[in-house]
Design an enzyme around this catalytic site. Structure first.
Site, PDB file in Angstrom:
ATOM      1  N   LYS A  89       5.948  13.271  -2.229  1.00 16.10           N
ATOM      2  CA  LYS A  89       5.735  14.120  -3.389  1.00 16.10           C
ATOM      3  C   LYS A  89       5.878  15.605  -3.034  1.00 16.10           C
ATOM      4  O   LYS A  89       5.541  16.471  -3.840  1.00 16.10           O
ATOM      5  CB  LYS A  89       4.350  13.849  -3.976  1.00 16.10           C
ATOM      6  CG  LYS A  89       4.136  12.385  -4.346  1.00 16.10           C
ATOM      7  CD  LYS A  89       2.709  12.161  -4.821  1.00 16.10           C
ATOM      8  CE  LYS A  89       2.425  10.672  -4.989  1.00 16.10           C
ATOM      9  NZ  LYS A  89       1.013  10.439  -5.350  1.00 16.10           N
ATOM     10  N   CYS A 147       0.171 -13.958 -12.197  1.00 11.86           N
ATOM     11  CA  CYS A 147       1.357 -13.805 -11.339  1.00 11.86           C
ATOM     12  C   CYS A 147       1.014 -13.308  -9.936  1.00 11.86           C
ATOM     13  O   CYS A 147       1.825 -13.443  -9.023  1.00 11.86           O
ATOM     14  CB  CYS A 147       2.336 -12.798 -11.955  1.00 11.86           C
ATOM     15  SG  CYS A 147       3.124 -13.365 -13.462  1.00 11.86           S
ATOM     16  N   PRO A 192       3.139  13.563 -10.914  1.00 11.68           N
ATOM     17  CA  PRO A 192       4.527  13.269 -10.540  1.00 11.68           C
ATOM     18  C   PRO A 192       4.566  12.425  -9.266  1.00 11.68           C
ATOM     19  O   PRO A 192       3.871  12.718  -8.304  1.00 11.68           O
ATOM     20  CB  PRO A 192       5.126  14.649 -10.271  1.00 11.68           C
ATOM     21  CG  PRO A 192       4.151  15.652 -10.794  1.00 11.68           C
ATOM     22  CD  PRO A 192       2.820  14.974 -10.836  1.00 11.68           C
ATOM     23  N   GLU A 193       5.383  11.367  -9.270  1.00 12.72           N
ATOM     24  CA  GLU A 193       5.519  10.524  -8.086  1.00 12.72           C
ATOM     25  C   GLU A 193       6.835  10.867  -7.381  1.00 12.72           C
ATOM     26  O   GLU A 193       7.587  11.726  -7.834  1.00 12.72           O
ATOM     27  CB  GLU A 193       5.444   9.046  -8.498  1.00 12.72           C
ATOM     28  CG  GLU A 193       4.129   8.740  -9.212  1.00 12.72           C
ATOM     29  CD  GLU A 193       3.861   7.261  -9.445  1.00 12.72           C
ATOM     30  OE1 GLU A 193       4.411   6.424  -8.722  1.00 12.72           O
ATOM     31  OE2 GLU A 193       3.063   6.961 -10.358  1.00 12.72           O
ATOM     32  N   CYS A 209       0.813 -10.896 -20.182  1.00 15.88           N
ATOM     33  CA  CYS A 209       1.838 -10.641 -19.167  1.00 15.88           C
ATOM     34  C   CYS A 209       3.194 -11.039 -19.730  1.00 15.88           C
ATOM     35  O   CYS A 209       3.322 -12.087 -20.363  1.00 15.88           O
ATOM     36  CB  CYS A 209       1.520 -11.441 -17.911  1.00 15.88           C
ATOM     37  SG  CYS A 209       2.853 -11.456 -16.703  1.00 15.88           S
ATOM     38  N   CYS A 231       4.029 -14.457 -17.722  1.00 14.42           N
ATOM     39  CA  CYS A 231       3.253 -15.711 -17.774  1.00 14.42           C
ATOM     40  C   CYS A 231       2.212 -15.743 -18.901  1.00 14.42           C
ATOM     41  O   CYS A 231       1.482 -16.724 -19.027  1.00 14.42           O
ATOM     42  CB  CYS A 231       2.555 -15.947 -16.437  1.00 14.42           C
ATOM     43  SG  CYS A 231       1.090 -14.912 -16.222  1.00 14.42           S
TER      44      CYS A 231
HETATM   45 ZN   LIG Z   1       1.761 -12.848 -15.207  1.00 16.16          ZN
END
Ligand SMILES: [Zn+2]
Length: 257
Positions: free
Chosen positions: A55, A255, A2-3, A230, A233
């Protein structure tokens, strides 16, 4: 794991169930806490507030006592209406708090401790925590200062996971944050400008805030997309373990430079 967004969401639900309601019972079914006598120590006290930092979650009771919880890898908070079926087995409950209307349950939570309010301020692990990425007002100066005091040869992706730099970012948001800012997670922090370090956090905060409100985030840009083109891109997304914890980092070499 868990974040911060998950914990902030849990804090909101636990707060709604407990603050302002009389606590009818507190149980600690796990044998590890059998001798702690929390039910006696907390009897008759109301929950004043529930808050999250990174957290960590804190239930602050009347009379200077605070329950501190961290879910580590597999823990979970459940908030149920009275009589509603729990979504994990009873034997996995470490803490059960009942009001007239709700049951609040911490499952599988390896960190659960009752401490005085002052100890929460002086506890070394807690005091060492960086600013909360989900705080209403992000302490950007504090984050930058801590990042600059950290090892400058560390990759920025790894440094973002260190809760002493910034609290609340985990493995998913680490990768997404670097992508959104166009920063290669492998770049050493010494080569990441303050502006870039801030762009990383400013870009991911709204997504984490939305997630804490349970607004469904869009599809991830890079997280768990290794080998796929991606979405911006078409370069293939890569994945590799990073840092002492060898936590997988996902990034787009097209990217992110
Ligand atoms: Zn990319």
């Amino acid at each position: 794991m868990p974040e911060g967004d998950t914990i902030h969401h849990a804090a909101r639900r636990v707060r709604g169930a407990l603050v302002g309601s009389a606590i009818r019972s507190i149980e600690t079914p796990n044998p590890r806490h059998r001798l702690d006598r929390w039910p006696d120590r907390l009897a008759g006290r109301e929950v004043r507030s529930v808050d999250a930092h990174g957290k960590h979650l804190f239930l602050r009771f009347e009379g200077d006592l605070t329950l501190h919880s961290h879910l580590r890898m597999g823990g979970k908070w459940g908030v149920y209406r009275q009589g509603e079926r729990w979504r994990r087995a009873r034997r996995r409950a470490w803490l059960v708090i009942r009001t007239d209307h709700h049951e609040v349950v911490q499952f599988d939570g390896p960190v659960l401790e009752l401490m005085t309010e002052s100890r929460t301020r002086f506890d070394r692990r807690l005091a060492a925590m960086g600013p909360d990425v989900l705080a209403d007002e992000l302490d950007e100066a504090g984050y930058l200062r801590r990042l600059r005091e950290d090892d400058p040869t560390r990759g920025i992706g790894d440094a973002l996971l260190d809760q002493r730099n910034l609290a609340g970012i985990g493995n998913i948001w680490k990768s997404e944050a670097c992508f959104l800012a166009g920063v290669d997670p492998w770049r050493k922090t010494a080569a990441v400008s303050d502006q870039e370090a801030l762009a990383i956090v400013r870009g991911v905060r709204p997504l984490m805030q939305a997630s804490a409100e349970r607004v469904r985030p869009g599809k991830p840009w890079v997280y768990e997309r290794q080998g796929l083109p991606c979405r911006r891109c078409q370069t293939l997304v890569r994945a590799r373990g990073q840092g002492d914890g060898n936590r997988t980092t996902f990034w787009c070499p097209g990217c992110q430079a």
